[in-house]
Scaffold this active site. Structure first.
Site, PDB file in Angstrom:
ATOM      1  N   HIS A 285       0.831  -1.214   0.000  1.00  0.00           N
ATOM      2  CA  HIS A 285       0.000   0.000   0.000  1.00  0.00           C
ATOM      3  C   HIS A 285       0.860   1.257   0.000  1.00  0.00           C
ATOM      4  O   HIS A 285       0.445   2.308   0.512  1.00  0.00           O
ATOM      5  CB  HIS A 285      -0.950   0.021   1.205  1.00  0.00           C
TER       6      HIS A 285
ATOM      7  N   SER B 110      14.182  19.265 -17.620  1.00  0.00           N
ATOM      8  CA  SER B 110      13.050  20.161 -17.830  1.00  0.00           C
ATOM      9  C   SER B 110      13.419  21.238 -18.840  1.00  0.00           C
ATOM     10  O   SER B 110      14.579  21.643 -18.951  1.00  0.00           O
ATOM     11  CB  SER B 110      12.655  20.808 -16.495  1.00  0.00           C
TER      12      SER B 110
ATOM     13  N   LYS C  90      16.371  19.673 -13.020  1.00  0.00           N
ATOM     14  CA  LYS C  90      15.500  18.501 -13.070  1.00  0.00           C
ATOM     15  C   LYS C  90      16.132  17.353 -13.864  1.00  0.00           C
ATOM     16  O   LYS C  90      16.803  17.557 -14.868  1.00  0.00           O
ATOM     17  CB  LYS C  90      14.156  18.846 -13.727  1.00  0.00           C
TER      18      LYS C  90
ATOM     19  N   GLU D   8       8.250   6.662 -18.007  1.00  0.00           N
ATOM     20  CA  GLU D   8       6.851   7.092 -17.988  1.00  0.00           C
ATOM     21  C   GLU D   8       6.144   6.674 -19.273  1.00  0.00           C
ATOM     22  O   GLU D   8       4.983   6.242 -19.253  1.00  0.00           O
ATOM     23  CB  GLU D   8       6.784   8.606 -17.786  1.00  0.00           C
TER      24      GLU D   8
END
Length: 485
Positions: free
Chosen positions: A152, A271, A277, A284
């Site tokens: 979880h 980024s 970043k 993804e």
């Protein structure tokens, strides 16, 4: 022939629906497959005496020219099959039309799809094997690297990076098994079934199957041209594989966020505005590929549901779902394999996180249970100690001792030595103690690695043998063609 007959003959020769019906552009994918199927069929026709050897040689020579000119040079046609036949007839004359003797586009296209799909399935399998190899290599390297385990998304029990990576390798082994099962049923030839009811010509279906590298034939002629369950099975296996890869990608994205792992720059980006970043973009996209595969499976199921037997033009819309799925999933597996192989694991951050949230609580409860305390009572005791401790911290021995007095009526030492309790509170000792089959202890992981490596070797041999069989069939077919040309 009357003027009325001529008009009737022209009725289906043109019109606004021709473009809607045509699949010529999309059929570029099966261009090479169709040429192979044509060659095998013509060789068989010549061997059976259905077409004379001289005509067969002319047709086969024309097919060589079609191949060298390429798909873009084909004349206009409703599909690649008709366009290739038109090109052959233009080169040979009317005798070129004999290449279609004892054959329909129905069995022809079904054979071409299977011929190409089996190549694509082998590519997906090879990517899957490479990902498994990367996971096993890193699991072996990090067999004793402590890591947090979650359920979880909450701290649960300490484990190791090796044990974690092995969990995905085992899932991928099953994905590979499903793909291999699908490959076996794809690798059967429908050629010779004609439209759906066979042919009066004395064809040798086993011969064309052998020339094309198929393991056998689809026996019933109607089933041979109708069946697309091989597409369903293949895309379902790909969807399952994509789901596994999506899980790998998700975990690596989350672990990257928490500083547990750093992706190689080749599998990340920065980024456009924030120069500090480092984004796990490739993973993804790999994660999202599961949606593409699931959509393809849903599209296939919906298209095939309720079709009457034999060929229906709906099937033209079914096949692209399989092509899209196998391309997207194979690419995602390749990316995941590269990301796993080149990632750097932050052992310090992992070790720190392994003890968060009193992750060794279950180990303490197990210790009490192994010394005569009913597990539910041991669970209650440890939970009471945890409730009195600071968030995310393991309780001190004194807190556990006080909880034992409250719940059990006796101090902890009445049940177990203090040294054993303190060892159970240590994440490394907790991992080492879980040496049951399949557990994270180093010896248990070593056994899992040995099993997985042996299975990977077997699967690599199976896939290599399938590749070799297709290559040998291709060489044999070209040798037969050379005898005629």
């Amino acid at each position: 022939m009357s003027e009325e007959d001529v008009v009737r003959g022209e009725r289906f020769a043109g019109g606004p629906a021709r473009g809607f019906l045509s699949s010529l552009s999309a059929d570029e994918r099966i261009f090479a497959a169709d040429l192979a199927v044509d060659r095998a069929h013509v060789v068989m026709l010549a061997e059976q005496g259905i077409v004379d050897e001289e005509t067969a040689g002319e047709i086969l020579a024309a097919l060589d020219t079609v191949e060298s000119d390429g798909h873009d040079a084909l004349p206009d046609g409703e599909d690649v099959h008709a366009a290739i036949e038109t090109a052959v007839v233009e080169a040979v004359g009317p005798e070129g039309g004999r290449m279609h003797t004892a054959r329909s586009r129905n069995d022809e296209v079904a054979t071409c799809i299977r011929y190409r799909l089996r190549e694509d399935l082998l590519s997906a399998l090879e990517a899957t094997l490479a990902l498994r190899e990367a996971l096993l290599a890193r699991a072996d390297e990090h067999a004793e690297t402590l890591a947090p385990g979650y359920t979880h998304l909450q701290p649960a029990q300490p484990t190791t990076v090796g044990h974690f990576l092995l969990s995905y390798e085992r899932a991928l082994a099953r994905d590979a098994a499903r793909l291999l099962d699908a490959y076996g049923r794809v690798n059967e030839s429908p050629l010779g079934a004609a439209a759906f009811a066979g042919t009066p010509f004395d064809v040798d279906r086993e011969r064309t199957a052998d020339l094309l590298g198929f393991d056998g034939t689809v026996d019933n002629a109607t089933d041979a041209v109708s069946a697309r369950d091989f597409l369903l099975e293949s895309v379902a296996a790909l969807a399952a594989l994509a789901t596994t890869v999506s899980g790998i990608a998700e975990d690596l994205v989350v672990y990257s966020n928490r500083g547990f792992v750093e992706l190689d720059d080749d599998y990340a980006s920065t980024s456009s505005i924030m120069p500090q970043k480092k984004n796990p973009d490739t993973l993804e996209l790999a994660r999202a590929t599961a949606g593409d595969a699931h959509a393809g499976l849903s599209g296939l199921l919906t298209t095939l549901k309720g079709l009457p037997r034999a060929y229906n033009r709906d099937l033209q819309r079914a096949t692209p779902h399989a092509w899209d799925a196998v391309d997207a999933v194979t690419d995602a597996v390749d990316v995941a394999g590269g990301a796993v192989a080149t990632a750097t694991w932050n052992e310090g951050a992992l070790a720190d996180a392994a003890s968060e949230g009193f992750s060794t609580a279950t180990g303490v409860a197990d210790l009490l249970a192994s010394h005569g305390v009913p597990f539910r009572t041991a669970h209650e005791t440890v939970a009471a100690a945890a409730a009195e401790s600071e968030a995310d911290a393991a309780p001190e021995y004194a807190a556990l001792d006080a909880a034992a007095e409250d719940v059990l009526g006796d101090p902890l030492e009445a049940y177990v030595d203090r040294e054993a309790v303190e060892a159970a509170l240590d994440p490394a000792e907790s991992v080492a103690g879980r040496d049951s089959p399949g557990g994270p202890a180093p010896d248990a992981v070593a056994e899992q690695l040995a099993t997985a490596e042996a299975e990977l070797t077997d699967d690599e041999s199976t896939v290599a043998a399938a590749r070799d069989a297709l290559a040998a069939a291709d060489d044999a077919l070209h040798s037969e063609v050379t005898d005629y040309v």
